[in-house]
Write a protein that holds these residues in place. Structure first.
Motif, PDB file in Angstrom:
ATOM      1  N   GLN A  90       0.910  -1.502   0.197  1.00  0.00           N
ATOM      2  CA  GLN A  90       0.134   0.243  -0.096  1.00  0.00           C
ATOM      3  C   GLN A  90       0.765   0.766   0.003  1.00  0.00           C
ATOM      4  N   ALA A  91       0.101   2.041  -0.680  1.00  0.00           N
ATOM      5  CA  ALA A  91       0.831   3.661  -0.772  1.00  0.00           C
ATOM      6  C   ALA A  91       1.569   4.339   1.195  1.00  0.00           C
ATOM      7  N   VAL A  92       2.262   4.923   0.774  1.00  0.00           N
ATOM      8  CA  VAL A  92       2.111   5.562   2.568  1.00  0.00           C
ATOM      9  C   VAL A  92       2.206   6.908   2.608  1.00  0.00           C
ATOM     10  N   PRO A  93       1.270   7.623   2.525  1.00  0.00           N
ATOM     11  CA  PRO A  93       0.831   9.466   2.800  1.00  0.00           C
ATOM     12  C   PRO A  93       1.688   9.850   3.483  1.00  0.00           C
ATOM     13  N   TRP A  94       1.580  10.990   3.438  1.00  0.00           N
ATOM     14  CA  TRP A  94       3.035  12.439   3.979  1.00  0.00           C
ATOM     15  C   TRP A  94       1.749  14.240   3.591  1.00  0.00           C
ATOM     16  N   ALA A  95       2.227  14.303   4.479  1.00  0.00           N
ATOM     17  CA  ALA A  95       1.644  15.911   4.576  1.00  0.00           C
ATOM     18  C   ALA A  95       2.476  16.374   5.610  1.00  0.00           C
ATOM     19  N   ASN A  96       2.356  17.696   4.724  1.00  0.00           N
ATOM     20  CA  ASN A  96       3.484  18.541   5.473  1.00  0.00           C
ATOM     21  C   ASN A  96       2.440  19.772   5.781  1.00  0.00           C
ATOM     22  N   ALA A  97       1.847  19.839   7.078  1.00  0.00           N
ATOM     23  CA  ALA A  97       1.296  21.307   7.484  1.00  0.00           C
ATOM     24  C   ALA A  97       2.092  22.597   7.424  1.00  0.00           C
ATOM     25  N   GLY A  98       3.185  22.574   6.929  1.00  0.00           N
ATOM     26  CA  GLY A  98       4.557  23.540   7.352  1.00  0.00           C
ATOM     27  C   GLY A  98       4.199  24.273   6.025  1.00  0.00           C
ATOM     28  N   THR A  99       3.809  23.326   4.960  1.00  0.00           N
ATOM     29  CA  THR A  99       4.607  24.205   3.581  1.00  0.00           C
ATOM     30  C   THR A  99       2.790  23.727   2.621  1.00  0.00           C
ATOM     31  N   GLY A 100       2.053  22.720   3.355  1.00  0.00           N
ATOM     32  CA  GLY A 100       1.000  22.570   2.687  1.00  0.00           C
ATOM     33  C   GLY A 100       1.026  22.052   1.318  1.00  0.00           C
ATOM     34  N   SER A 101       2.093  21.133   1.261  1.00  0.00           N
ATOM     35  CA  SER A 101       2.381  19.873   0.337  1.00  0.00           C
ATOM     36  C   SER A 101       1.761  18.477   1.027  1.00  0.00           C
ATOM     37  N   ARG A 102       1.954  17.335   0.350  1.00  0.00           N
ATOM     38  CA  ARG A 102       1.251  16.433   0.530  1.00  0.00           C
ATOM     39  C   ARG A 102       1.157  15.325  -0.792  1.00  0.00           C
ATOM     40  N   GLY A 103       1.441  14.049  -0.509  1.00  0.00           N
ATOM     41  CA  GLY A 103       1.236  12.958  -1.417  1.00  0.00           C
ATOM     42  C   GLY A 103       1.746  11.891  -0.406  1.00  0.00           C
ATOM     43  N   SER A 104       2.071  10.927  -1.791  1.00  0.00           N
ATOM     44  CA  SER A 104       1.736   9.486  -1.467  1.00  0.00           C
ATOM     45  C   SER A 104       3.071   8.801  -1.274  1.00  0.00           C
ATOM     46  N   ILE A 105       4.061   8.391  -1.155  1.00  0.00           N
ATOM     47  CA  ILE A 105       4.462   7.674  -1.687  1.00  0.00           C
ATOM     48  C   ILE A 105       4.465   5.445  -2.073  1.00  0.00           C
ATOM     49  N   THR A 106       4.150   4.992  -3.681  1.00  0.00           N
ATOM     50  CA  THR A 106       3.698   4.087  -4.534  1.00  0.00           C
ATOM     51  C   THR A 106       4.413   3.452  -3.872  1.00  0.00           C
ATOM     52  N   GLU A 107       5.636   3.108  -3.601  1.00  0.00           N
ATOM     53  CA  GLU A 107       7.206   1.714  -4.018  1.00  0.00           C
ATOM     54  C   GLU A 107       8.029   1.680  -2.993  1.00  0.00           C
ATOM     55  N   LEU A 108       8.140   1.424  -1.718  1.00  0.00           N
ATOM     56  CA  LEU A 108       9.311   0.933  -0.939  1.00  0.00           C
ATOM     57  C   LEU A 108       9.827   0.114  -1.162  1.00  0.00           C
ATOM     58  N   VAL A 109      11.661   0.528  -1.509  1.00  0.00           N
ATOM     59  CA  VAL A 109      12.505  -1.252  -1.449  1.00  0.00           C
ATOM     60  C   VAL A 109      13.197  -0.641  -0.202  1.00  0.00           C
ATOM     61  N   GLU A 110      13.364  -2.059   1.121  1.00  0.00           N
ATOM     62  CA  GLU A 110      14.759  -1.668   2.090  1.00  0.00           C
ATOM     63  C   GLU A 110      15.360  -2.131   1.647  1.00  0.00           C
ATOM     64  N   LEU A 111      16.477  -1.639   1.223  1.00  0.00           N
ATOM     65  CA  LEU A 111      17.864  -2.515   1.300  1.00  0.00           C
ATOM     66  C   LEU A 111      18.525  -2.211   2.853  1.00  0.00           C
ATOM     67  N   LYS A 112      19.171  -3.193   3.144  1.00  0.00           N
ATOM     68  CA  LYS A 112      19.639  -3.732   4.468  1.00  0.00           C
ATOM     69  C   LYS A 112      21.491  -4.084   3.606  1.00  0.00           C
ATOM     70  N   ASP A 113      22.326  -3.195   4.197  1.00  0.00           N
ATOM     71  CA  ASP A 113      24.095  -3.127   3.994  1.00  0.00           C
ATOM     72  C   ASP A 113      24.326  -3.637   5.577  1.00  0.00           C
TER      73      ASP A 113
END
Length: 113
Positions: A90-113
């Protein structure tokens, strides 16, 4: 004693002192009397329209680079707090109240180093 010295010794100082005091008083009183006789009145006072003033342009409240930094920080916080296994694609939503920007992150890949 010379005649000049005798004249001053015989009480002429009071005449000279009183004459200079009168001159000083007259010098101070005449300008004040002239101001009062001219009749300065607030009713006659007018606004001086020849004076032109302006203001400097206001700076933006938050500079654009600061907005980008703030949004990047907000996105970074949303990604780091997301549980990828629990989201299940599922997408990860985000919102910045300070700037009014918002969106969602649709693809996440976890990398382990």
């Amino acid at each position: 004693m010379s005649r000049i010295a005798q004249a001053f010794d015989s009480g002429q100082w009071s005449v000279i002192a009183s004459a200079s005091a009168k001159a000083a008083l007259l010098t101070l009183a005449l300008p004040l009397a002239a101001c009062g006789a001219g009749g300065f009145s607030l009713e006659k006072a007018e606004v001086d329209r020849s004076i032109i003033t302006s203001s400097a342009p206001s700076a933006p409240a938050v500079p654009a680079s600061s907005d980008n930094d703030s949004d990047q920080t907000t996105i970074g916080n949303a990604v780091s707090s997301a549980d990828i296994q629990e989201l299940g694609g599922q997408a990860v939503p985000w919102a910045n109240a300070g700037t009014g920007s918002r969106g969602s992150i649709t693809e996440l890949v976890e990398l382990k180093d």
